[in-house]
Design an enzyme around this catalytic site. Structure first.
Site, PDB file in Angstrom:
ATOM      1  N   ASP A 133       0.814  -1.205   0.000  1.00  0.00           N
ATOM      2  CA  ASP A 133       0.000   0.000   0.000  1.00  0.00           C
ATOM      3  C   ASP A 133       0.858   1.269   0.000  1.00  0.00           C
ATOM      4  O   ASP A 133       1.896   1.338   0.671  1.00  0.00           O
ATOM      5  CB  ASP A 133      -0.888  -0.017   1.263  1.00  0.00           C
ATOM      6  CG  ASP A 133      -1.819   1.164   1.344  1.00  0.00           C
ATOM      7  OD1 ASP A 133      -2.615   1.346   0.404  1.00  0.00           O
ATOM      8  OD2 ASP A 133      -1.756   1.913   2.345  1.00  0.00           O
TER       9      ASP A 133
ATOM     10  N   GLU B  18       1.332  -0.225  -4.967  1.00  0.00           N
ATOM     11  CA  GLU B  18       0.430   0.858  -5.328  1.00  0.00           C
ATOM     12  C   GLU B  18       1.205   2.172  -5.296  1.00  0.00           C
ATOM     13  O   GLU B  18       1.451   2.723  -4.236  1.00  0.00           O
ATOM     14  CB  GLU B  18      -0.751   0.932  -4.347  1.00  0.00           C
ATOM     15  CG  GLU B  18      -1.726   2.044  -4.713  1.00  0.00           C
ATOM     16  CD  GLU B  18      -2.402   2.687  -3.511  1.00  0.00           C
ATOM     17  OE1 GLU B  18      -3.500   3.240  -3.689  1.00  0.00           O
ATOM     18  OE2 GLU B  18      -1.833   2.661  -2.400  1.00  0.00           O
TER      19      GLU B  18
END
Length: 482
Positions: free
Chosen positions: A183, A219
């Site tokens: 993330d 990401e």
């Protein structure tokens, strides 16, 4: 949270995922990414309080182990969300650091030897006067939280913190996780690509030392020229934001007009992005997607036009790399506006109790297309188009793994014409992206070296035909020539 509930509490759980593994495998998927499953006080669970446990609303560690086992039986690789950029403000590390700072005497400076957790986060003395800095309890110290006060950013300069994260990664790999979705990787050091790449190189080296076959996707929510640089870290994949969302290439191709947004532009973009990534690493694996939990549902971008929704699926799934599909896209689910709306319950059936309740602050969502149960019975449904598209991808390994080249001799603005070459074999993909017109494309068989139609997709069910090197394609169709 919103996928499938097994214990009638209206919250999706790990056993619910297990109960739908045959559905996922039958669709043709060979991988699953689970959003955060660790204990967390929020609905989204990106603020972790314990990296070594399963959030009780999702089940137990035994449930996770069963899920891994059942995925293995079906040839599905399971990756889990790993949030390294920040913890929850309720994490014991952060609570201990704040308690320590509150107890410091006048003139006493903090010392990591007295409280190792102090150096796990970014603390400064005095208010820096910046919107993303917050007071640590009643102390005179402030901490950084780029996303929220409830998500304090960690300090990757701390060797002790990195050792903690190594233990966490090893723990989940030992439990059978097939890798991680990483993330917010551009926020490890905001605005410092080279420092972020350093952190990712450490993650990659450590994970691959334990499991060389582990798959990781990062990401990096940024433009292609930025996220392409992240491939130098060794991480397998980064999400391809270039094609995603309401203003990405897929939406522009299907809903905008003009030469810069036509089928030819889509084909050019496939080559451009491939080459930009390979400039940094030859064996990089692109990770195309169209929407995810942070973005509105694709059906809304396509104004609930089933034909366009189908073609958006083909434009995503037939890209090279590891293509990702967000649950519910395969039935054209609705969800836009506030964040919770984008995580609405999977529409399994209209029967009472068939769906989860969704996040607490979700606004009521009205799906414009039938439930999965109904779509399965309809050969022309969005669901069956998705299934056919994934099958076409899986039957032709060149689609996922091939090197893309554009057939520049095909000049019709409605036709994207590309080749994909892998392991000495070349296939051709033709896309007719005209909304209304049947098209004929001439590709002499002897010149191009193909023998047959390997498969095709058509939004309306119309047939694609081949006659003496002329391919006749209905509007909104795709064909593979082998």
């Amino acid at each position: 949270y919103s996928f499938c509930d097994s214990d009638k509490d209206q919250i999706g759980d790990l056993q619910g995922v297990i109960s739908q593994l045959d559905y996922i495998a039958d669709l043709g998927f060979n991988g699953i990414w689970l959003m955060p499953i660790m204990p967390s006080p929020s609905y989204h669970k990106y603020d972790v309080t314990d990296y070594f446990s399963i959030d009780p609303v999702y089940g137990s560690m035994e449930d996770f182990e069963s899920l891994v086992e059942e995925c293995d039986k079906r040839g599905i690789k399971l990756i889990i969300d790993l949030v390294l950029n920040h913890t929850s403000a309720e994490h014991p590390w952060f609570a201990a650091a704040c308690d320590y700072l509150e107890q410091l005497g006048d003139g006493e400076e903090p010392n990591a030897q007295d409280c190792p957790y102090y150096e796990y986060y970014n603390f400064v003395k005095g208010d820096p006067g910046l919107a993303t800095w917050y007071q640590a309890g009643s102390s005179g110290y402030y901490y950084e939280g780029a996303f929220s006060s409830q998500m304090p950013d960690v300090n990757f300069e701390s060797a002790a913190l990195k050792k903690e994260f190594e233990d966490i990664m090893r723990f989940w790999l030992d439990k059978g996780a097939g890798g991680f979705r990483l993330d917010a990787v551009k926020h490890f050091y905001d605005g410092m690509t080279s420092k972020n790449v350093e952190v990712l190189s450490w993650v990659n080296d450590y994970v691959k030392s334990i499991d060389p076959d582990a798959y990781m996707v990062g990401e990096c929510w940024d433009g292609m020229l930025t996220y392409a640089q992240y491939y130098t870290s060794g991480i397998d994949s980064f999400f391809d934001f270039e094609f995603a969302d309401s203003a990405g290439i897929i939406t522009r191709t299907l809903t905008y007009s003009g030469e810069t947004n036509n089928a030819q532009a889509y084909a050019k973009a496939l080559v451009r992005v491939q080459n930009a990534i390979r400039e940094y690493r030859e064996d990089a694996i692109d990770a195309p997607f169209y929407v995810n939990h942070d973005l509105s549902r694709a059906a809304g971008f396509m104004r609930y036009d089933a034909r366009k929704i189908k073609m958006s699926a083909a434009l995503n799934i037939l890209m090279s790399g590891s293509a990702f599909v967000y649950y519910g896209e395969e039935i054209g689910m609705t969800g836009s506006g506030r964040d919770e709306n984008k995580r609405a319950p999977m529409y399994w059936s209209s029967a009472e109790g068939a769906m989860t309740k969704g996040p607490d602050d979700m606004e009521p969502q009205e799906n414009q297309f039938p439930s999965l149960e109904e779509q399965k019975k309809d050969n022309s449904s969005i669901y069956n188009f998705y299934k056919d598209t994934i099958l076409l991808r899986n039957q032709n390994p060149e689609i996922a793994r091939g090197t893309v080249a554009r057939l520049e001799e095909v000049t019709d603005g409605d036709i994207a014409a590309i080749s994909k070459t892998y392991d000495g074999t070349t296939i051709y993909l033709l896309y007719n992206l005209s909304e209304t017109e049947e098209k004929q494309v001439v590709l002499p068989m002897e010149q191009y070296g193909y023998q047959e139609i390997a498969g095709y997709l058509s939004a309306d069910g119309g047939e694609v035909t081949l006659q003496d090197g002329t391919i006749t394609m209905p509007s909104y169709s795709v064909v593979v020539l082998r």
